[in-house]
Motif scaffolding. Structure first.
Motif, PDB file in Angstrom:
ATOM      1  N   PHE A  38     -85.466  -9.185 -10.278  1.00 35.59           N
ATOM      2  CA  PHE A  38     -86.694  -9.905  -9.561  1.00 35.59           C
ATOM      3  C   PHE A  38     -87.174 -11.173  -9.957  1.00 35.59           C
ATOM      4  CE2 PHE A  38     -87.960  -5.112  -9.037  1.00 35.59           C
ATOM      5  CZ  PHE A  38     -88.132  -5.336  -7.644  1.00 35.59           C
ATOM      6  N   ALA A  39     -86.720 -11.619 -11.061  1.00 43.20           N
ATOM      7  CA  ALA A  39     -87.164 -13.056 -11.591  1.00 43.20           C
ATOM      8  C   ALA A  39     -86.285 -14.024 -11.017  1.00 43.20           C
ATOM      9  CB  ALA A  39     -87.068 -13.125 -13.121  1.00 43.20           C
ATOM     10  N   MET A  40     -84.953 -13.823 -10.698  1.00 46.35           N
ATOM     11  CA  MET A  40     -84.009 -14.827 -10.504  1.00 46.35           C
ATOM     12  C   MET A  40     -83.540 -14.699  -9.269  1.00 46.35           C
ATOM     13  SD  MET A  40     -84.191 -16.210 -13.407  1.00 46.35           S
ATOM     14  CE  MET A  40     -83.415 -17.652 -12.932  1.00 46.35           C
ATOM     15  N   THR A  41     -83.406 -13.830  -8.627  1.00 48.36           N
ATOM     16  CA  THR A  41     -82.947 -13.582  -7.000  1.00 48.36           C
ATOM     17  C   THR A  41     -83.586 -14.527  -6.053  1.00 48.36           C
ATOM     18  OG1 THR A  41     -82.219 -11.129  -7.425  1.00 48.36           O
ATOM     19  CG2 THR A  41     -82.181 -11.855  -5.151  1.00 48.36           C
ATOM     20  N   PRO A  42     -84.892 -14.682  -6.154  1.00 48.32           N
ATOM     21  CA  PRO A  42     -85.524 -15.609  -5.154  1.00 48.32           C
ATOM     22  C   PRO A  42     -84.775 -17.104  -5.335  1.00 48.32           C
ATOM     23  CG  PRO A  42     -87.064 -14.315  -6.067  1.00 48.32           C
ATOM     24  CD  PRO A  42     -86.157 -13.746  -6.678  1.00 48.32           C
ATOM     25  N   PHE A  43     -84.738 -17.403  -6.799  1.00 46.65           N
ATOM     26  CA  PHE A  43     -84.364 -18.893  -7.157  1.00 46.65           C
ATOM     27  C   PHE A  43     -82.861 -18.787  -6.794  1.00 46.65           C
ATOM     28  CE2 PHE A  43     -82.644 -21.710 -10.041  1.00 46.65           C
ATOM     29  CZ  PHE A  43     -83.530 -22.576 -10.231  1.00 46.65           C
ATOM     30  N   TYR A  44     -82.059 -17.914  -7.017  1.00 46.06           N
ATOM     31  CA  TYR A  44     -80.457 -17.901  -6.654  1.00 46.06           C
ATOM     32  C   TYR A  44     -80.469 -17.975  -4.931  1.00 46.06           C
ATOM     33  CZ  TYR A  44     -76.514 -15.482  -4.809  1.00 46.06           C
ATOM     34  OH  TYR A  44     -75.290 -15.360  -4.215  1.00 46.06           O
ATOM     35  N   ARG A  85     -90.634 -21.022  -5.039  1.00 49.03           N
ATOM     36  CA  ARG A  85     -91.602 -22.236  -5.459  1.00 49.03           C
ATOM     37  C   ARG A  85     -90.886 -23.068  -6.588  1.00 49.03           C
ATOM     38  NH1 ARG A  85     -96.510 -24.235  -4.170  1.00 49.03           N
ATOM     39  NH2 ARG A  85     -96.686 -26.397  -4.713  1.00 49.03           N
ATOM     40  N   MET A  86     -90.486 -22.516  -7.559  1.00 54.30           N
ATOM     41  CA  MET A  86     -89.836 -23.096  -8.591  1.00 54.30           C
ATOM     42  C   MET A  86     -88.431 -23.778  -8.256  1.00 54.30           C
ATOM     43  SD  MET A  86     -90.209 -20.601 -12.262  1.00 54.30           S
ATOM     44  CE  MET A  86     -90.068 -19.078 -11.302  1.00 54.30           C
ATOM     45  N   SER A  87     -87.759 -23.344  -7.120  1.00 59.27           N
ATOM     46  CA  SER A  87     -86.363 -24.002  -6.608  1.00 59.27           C
ATOM     47  C   SER A  87     -86.974 -25.234  -6.138  1.00 59.27           C
ATOM     48  CB  SER A  87     -85.796 -22.961  -6.054  1.00 59.27           C
ATOM     49  OG  SER A  87     -84.684 -23.758  -5.367  1.00 59.27           O
ATOM     50  N   LEU A  88     -88.056 -25.024  -5.275  1.00 54.43           N
ATOM     51  CA  LEU A  88     -88.520 -26.008  -4.369  1.00 54.43           C
ATOM     52  C   LEU A  88     -88.965 -27.289  -5.205  1.00 54.43           C
ATOM     53  CD1 LEU A  88     -90.323 -24.199  -1.550  1.00 54.43           C
ATOM     54  CD2 LEU A  88     -88.150 -25.168  -1.509  1.00 54.43           C
ATOM     55  N   GLU A  89     -89.621 -27.091  -6.361  1.00 54.32           N
ATOM     56  CA  GLU A  89     -90.122 -27.943  -7.256  1.00 54.32           C
ATOM     57  C   GLU A  89     -89.114 -28.456  -8.462  1.00 54.32           C
ATOM     58  OE1 GLU A  89     -93.203 -29.082  -7.281  1.00 54.32           O
ATOM     59  OE2 GLU A  89     -94.054 -27.853  -5.891  1.00 54.32           O
ATOM     60  N   GLY A  90     -87.845 -27.970  -8.082  1.00 58.45           N
ATOM     61  CA  GLY A  90     -86.837 -28.526  -9.063  1.00 58.45           C
ATOM     62  C   GLY A  90     -86.801 -28.017 -10.483  1.00 58.45           C
ATOM     63  N   PHE A  91     -87.611 -26.855 -10.680  1.00 57.98           N
ATOM     64  CA  PHE A  91     -87.741 -26.586 -11.946  1.00 57.98           C
ATOM     65  C   PHE A  91     -86.167 -25.820 -12.534  1.00 57.98           C
ATOM     66  CE2 PHE A  91     -92.478 -24.861 -11.746  1.00 57.98           C
ATOM     67  CZ  PHE A  91     -92.863 -26.320 -11.756  1.00 57.98           C
ATOM     68  N   PRO A  92     -86.032 -26.101 -13.731  1.00 58.16           N
ATOM     69  CA  PRO A  92     -84.756 -25.456 -14.236  1.00 58.16           C
ATOM     70  C   PRO A  92     -84.343 -23.892 -14.232  1.00 58.16           C
ATOM     71  CG  PRO A  92     -85.861 -26.413 -16.210  1.00 58.16           C
ATOM     72  CD  PRO A  92     -86.596 -26.888 -14.673  1.00 58.16           C
ATOM     73  N   SER A  93     -83.546 -23.637 -13.906  1.00 57.24           N
ATOM     74  CA  SER A  93     -83.159 -22.251 -13.921  1.00 57.24           C
ATOM     75  C   SER A  93     -83.747 -21.247 -15.305  1.00 57.24           C
ATOM     76  CB  SER A  93     -81.829 -21.836 -13.647  1.00 57.24           C
ATOM     77  OG  SER A  93     -80.834 -22.027 -14.688  1.00 57.24           O
ATOM     78  N   ASN A 111     -97.494 -26.547 -12.846  1.00 61.90           N
ATOM     79  CA  ASN A 111     -96.900 -27.195 -14.062  1.00 61.90           C
ATOM     80  C   ASN A 111     -96.156 -25.974 -14.684  1.00 61.90           C
ATOM     81  OD1 ASN A 111     -96.960 -27.640 -17.055  1.00 61.90           O
ATOM     82  ND2 ASN A 111     -97.108 -29.388 -16.243  1.00 61.90           N
ATOM     83  N   PRO A 112     -94.668 -26.081 -14.921  1.00 61.40           N
ATOM     84  CA  PRO A 112     -94.296 -24.991 -15.483  1.00 61.40           C
ATOM     85  C   PRO A 112     -94.725 -24.322 -16.920  1.00 61.40           C
ATOM     86  CG  PRO A 112     -92.883 -26.821 -16.083  1.00 61.40           C
ATOM     87  CD  PRO A 112     -93.965 -27.286 -15.071  1.00 61.40           C
ATOM     88  N   TRP A 113     -95.357 -25.243 -17.618  1.00 67.47           N
ATOM     89  CA  TRP A 113     -95.953 -24.614 -18.855  1.00 67.47           C
ATOM     90  C   TRP A 113     -97.171 -24.034 -18.701  1.00 67.47           C
ATOM     91  CZ3 TRP A 113     -92.227 -24.277 -22.221  1.00 67.47           C
ATOM     92  CH2 TRP A 113     -91.323 -25.551 -22.304  1.00 67.47           C
ATOM     93  N   ALA A 114     -97.814 -24.540 -17.809  1.00 65.73           N
ATOM     94  CA  ALA A 114     -99.156 -23.917 -17.379  1.00 65.73           C
ATOM     95  C   ALA A 114     -98.896 -22.402 -16.808  1.00 65.73           C
ATOM     96  CB  ALA A 114    -100.023 -24.739 -16.403  1.00 65.73           C
TER      97      ALA A 114
END
Length: 446
Positions: A221-227, A32-40, A93-96
């Motif tokens: 676990f944190a970064m592989t889905p984003f990758y 979801r973070m990748s889809l929302e365009g959140f930075p890595s 929201n990334p901060w939330a």
């Protein structure tokens, strides 16, 4: 399961629901973070926030378990997890999300502490191997199954967050509808203390191995889905990648564990680190060929990655007195937790600088540093440390694990002994006076 203590099948049902939700939300957040365009770096920061909450919860909630009991803490943590899971979908929201992950880590620590202390408390010499086997299989397959659930709905909507919340809420049901009590032997064992400096002096490879395991496992676990999303994998392929690489750990735990029982564990850890470094260098190339090649090479990497903490724990226990096991393993868990806070954010910074392939650059580099450290320590300790007879390997789950699970180590079962003294009769004057037998009982935590 019929041969297990009566409360454990009920607890395992709770575990299945909880870990299905946990596996789902771990993978869902990266996608979801990748889809929302959140930075890595935000993806790494979120996992670091979760790990920080986990470390805090490991200590604060332990006191609450003693104060109010296992079932109440389990209920509170499951409810908190359900709420935070659904809040991710309601407020994107990334901060939330940083706040939700912090509380999610705290609640996850509470649930794992309850389950693992319960499993430990219900285990005896006769059933501990069977109990730990069931716990390992259920933990790994449920975690992988949760990642497959990513395919049931569109990850760009709030549906999957609601599914995760429902699974966390369902984990309450088995405990709520059965009239049971907490573990029968919880808190029975009083471990000896061991200082961190003394532990590092005795087993530096075990302590550093646990730290590196935290760095690498949580970064994975944190970064592989984003990758996966960044290199163009579909949602289905990302879920398959995470599930398969997690299931590989189940086979690797037992296979590498048996190998380490026959050889010096330091050499096994060295070989694992080298394999991870080589696989990390080739994964980026494999990803450009096809998905199957990526999956095969990644499995070589993750088989070693998910087993590193167990091997570090086993190597450490080889050099401990029986009464030091739980205290020392708690310190390993602290260093694992510190690594899990640093790792995801560090990996995200490398990805920001080098692109998606920076994840494997980070993991491969850390593995190579570990290999160099093990080589140096083995060379330095060759003439210092004597040969020892290694204790049997004990596998532990690949997720965050409080130190309670170490009590399932067969050497840590409390044993009851009876000591009987008989003194010779003493004569005073013309009349003998017999001193009665004295009987003492003590408990040996070995």
């Amino acid at each position: 399961m019929r041969s297990l203590p009566a409360t454990l099948p009920i607890l395992f049902l709770c575990e299945i629901c909880f870990l299905l939700g946990h596996g789902l939300i771990m993978t869902l957040l990266g996608v979801r973070m990748s889809l929302e365009g959140f930075p890595s770096q935000m993806a790494g920061l979120l996992m670091s926030s979760f790990s920080l909450g986990f470390v805090v919860g490991s200590y604060w909630l332990e006191k609450r378990i003693r104060a109010v009991g296992h079932i109440r803490v389990f209920a509170a943590c499951a409810a908190l997890l359900a709420v935070t899971a659904m809040l991710h979908g309601l407020w994107v929201n990334p901060w939330a999300w940083l706040a939700w992950r912090l509380f999610g880590g705290l609640a996850t620590a509470g649930l794992l502490m309850v389950m693992e202390s319960w499993v430990s408390g219900e285990s005896t010499n006769e059933n501990r191997g069977r109990v730990l086997g069931w716990y390992m299989v259920i933990s790994t397959t449920s975690l992988a199954g949760g990642q497959w659930l990513l395919n049931i709905a569109d990850p760009s909507t709030s549906v999957l967050f609601s599914v995760a919340g429902m699974l966390f809420a369902l984990s309450l049901v088995p405990l709520s509808i059965h009239r049971i009590h907490g573990p029968s032997r919880a808190g029975e064992v009083q471990p000896q203390k061991i200082k961190l400096r003394a532990l590092y002096h005795r087993v530096p490879i075990g302590l550093i191995g646990a730290f590196v395991a935290g760095l690498m496992v949580q970064a994975f676990f944190a970064m592989t889905p984003f990758y996966g999303q960044e290199i163009g994998l579909s949602t289905s392929q990302t879920a398959q990648f995470m599930a398969v690489t997690t299931l590989v750990a189940l086979v690797a735990q037992w296979t590498l564990g048996r190998v380490s029982d026959r050889f010096d564990r330091r050499k096994v850890i060295l070989c694992m680190a080298v394999v991870m470094a080589i696989a990390g260098a080739f994964i980026s190339v494999a990803a450009r060929i096809n998905f199957l090649m990526l999956l095969v090479v990644a499995c070589f990497h993750t088989a070693m990655l998910h087993t590193l903490y167990s091997l570090s724990l086993a190597h450490t226990n080889d050099w401990l007195e029986p009464g030091e096991i739980v205290a020392a393993n708690a310190k390993l868990m602290i260093w694992y937790g510190i690594g899990s806070i640093i790792g995801p954010f560090s990996a995200s910074l490398v990805m920001q600088a080098a692109g998606p392939d920076g994840l494997w650059l980070f993991l491969g580099s850390v593995a190579m540093i570990l290999a160099i450290f093990v080589l140096i320590r083995m060379h330095g300790q060759r003439k210092v440390q004597p040969e020892l007879e290694q204790e049997p390997y004990v596998a532990v789950p690949v997720m965050e694990t409080p130190h309670y699970i170490s009590e399932l180590d067969p050497r840590y079962e409390p044993q009851q002994y009876e000591l009987e003294l008989e003194l010779e009769p003493l004569a005073f004057g013309n009349e003998p006076a017999s001193v009665p037998r004295a009987r003492y009982e003590y408990e040996d935590t070995r």
